[in-house]
Design a protein around this motif. Structure first.
Motif: not given
Length: 483
Positions: A336-337, A272, A333
């Motif tokens: 990351l997805v 992350f 986010c």
């Protein structure tokens, strides 16, 4: 040097050469004084995509299954500052003293100096010379941060902190403290109003110093730096790309980017952090595109949320800062997805039962060259122009009218680098970064899968991701130019 190591070197050199050959025809027309793109933007994007595709083909042909653990060739420079020598000890002490001296100079000028940003040494040194310029040195030459790091040096010199402590750093905590502190740092750098003001900067540095030393006191110097310190993580990550490796007792020369080749998957928190690093650099670029302006216009004119915006504004909330802050949280986010989705497709294509987070941990370091490339492309002009301000400030760091080195009246040369050169550098940096990323991802797949076919099939989704992000990165960088 073993055969597979030679192949690894050849692949890196070949893909870099291909990128130059394909890019050169685009530059043959050169740019005019108005800096209009000589060819349609679509041709640049297509050419970049072709380079990345060719690099994948080269890697597929030359990098095959191997039982060798290390495919990263290196040459030990034992003659240069040999271990245990007086020259190495003296050099280390000099660098440590320099780091501590600059640390205290930054604190003193920030607190006692002129509170005007451009008249004070601290803002230019922290935000331009250290954060941007020093990152270039760490990533392209060698990671000297462990020696320069003033927080580490002062902790060692004080003898109050123990290098190692019995209290172990919680493994489950991972690098999440790094993620949280980097989010705060990115918000301060990209969104907040005030971190460039000397007095504000003083308190920010002091707060981070106390936070770091408390962490060292609890877990030990090494444990804290290796697991939870933001800047040690950041510079170590980019330092793995550098030409020289200083991690071992010997200084070694290696292929740029080969230090990112690894065998074990990263902890999800580390994954992350890499995604966050890439997204924040891209986020800074997106703020300069017409797309962001259109988004702000849509939000301000939307009849559903307009009453809420008016109420928030009446309460003293800065809507622009709020919107940017939400975007800063949402963007990593989303990225990351997307990354996890392509990792999932990679696992399925390779017919593996590997867990998704493990696959992501294997492949995520292939994104580091891309983050570095964007860092170079986005900040090179800023560094070359704004960085000159350090020359007059070196003579008058407090803004008191001193002229210690006779450079107080130095005039910034805005012609040192032009926008055309920046565009050339940006294209090469982005393409080369993605090409190296493709090679690193292929190397990771070789370590995972048992045969060549599985390796190739698993890399097709990641190749598509690399091509898409190459085109997106160049599009973002080009928007201030073509619009």
């Amino acid at each position: 040097m073993k055969v597979q190591s030679v192949k690894f070197t050849c692949v890196f050199l070949a893909v870099l050469g291909i990128s130059a050959l394909i890019s050169d025809p685009l530059y043959a027309h050169s740019f005019g004084e108005r800096y209009d793109l000589p060819l349609p933007l679509s041709m640049y994007l297509t050419s970049a995509a072709i380079v990345v595709l060719i690099s994948f083909i080269i890697a597929a042909v030359f990098l095959r299954q191997s039982k060798l653990v290390n495919l990263s060739p290196s040459i030990q420079l034992s003659w240069f500052l040999p271990p245990g020598s007086i020259s190495r000890k003296i050099t280390k002490v000099i660098v440590q003293v320099l780091g501590v001296a600059l640390f205290f100079l930054t604190l003193l000028t920030a607190y006692f100096g002129d509170n005007e940003t451009f008249n004070n040494f601290s803002p230019t040194f922290v935000w331009v010379i250290w954060w941007v310029g020093f990152t270039f040195i760490v990533a392209l030459i060698a990671n000297v941060w462990p020696i320069v790091n003033p927080w580490r040096t002062l902790a060692l010199w004080s003898r109050v902190f123990k290098v190692e402590k019995r209290r172990l750093y919680p493994e489950k905590l991972g690098a999440w403290p790094v993620v949280i502190t980097f989010l705060i740092f990115a918000w301060l750098e990209l969104i907040a109003e005030g971190p460039e003001i000397p007095n504000t900067l003083f308190w920010l540095i002091l707060i981070y110093s106390l936070y770091t030393w408390i962490g060292m006191a609890i877990f030990g110097i090494n444990n804290w730096l290796q697991n939870a310190d933001l800047f040690s993580h950041f510079f170590n990550l980019f330092g793995r790309f550098s030409l020289f490796n200083l991690e071992s007792n010997n200084i070694t020369l290696r292929v740029p980017g080969s230090g990112l080749a690894h065998d074990k998957p990263l902890h999800f928190s580390e994954t992350f952090f890499v995604i966050l690093l890439l997204s924040t650099v891209s986020f800074d670029g997106i703020l300069e595109t017409p797309l962001w302006k259109d988004l702000l216009s849509y939000i301000s004119e939307n009849q559903l949320i307009r009453p809420l915006l008016i109420e928030l504004q009446a309460s003293g909330v800065d809507i622009i800062i709020l919107t940017k802050s939400l975007a800063l949280l949402i963007m990593p986010c989303l990225l990351l997805v997307v990354f996890l989705m392509f990792c999932y497709l990679s696992v399925k294509a390779g017919r593996s039962k590997m867990q998704l987070t493990v696959a992501a941990g294997h492949y995520v370091l292939s994104l580091v060259p891309i983050a570095l490339a964007y860092h170079i492309a986005h900040y090179i002009f800023y560094l070359m122009i704004a960085g000159q301000q350090i020359i007059p400030l070196a003579s008058d760091p407090f803004g008191y009218g001193w002229d210690i080195f006779g450079t107080q009246n130095y005039a910034i040369d805005i012609g040192m680098i032009n926008v055309k050169t920046v565009w050339f550098i940006s294209i090469y940096a982005i393409i080369i970064g993605h090409v190296i990323g493709v090679v690193l991802a292929h190397y990771s797949a070789i370590k995972i899968y048992q045969n060549h076919k599985q390796t190739l099939m698993s890399q097709i989704p990641l190749l598509l991701l690399m091509i898409a992000y190459t085109m997106l990165s160049l599009w973002i960088l080009s928007q201030p130019i073509v619009e």
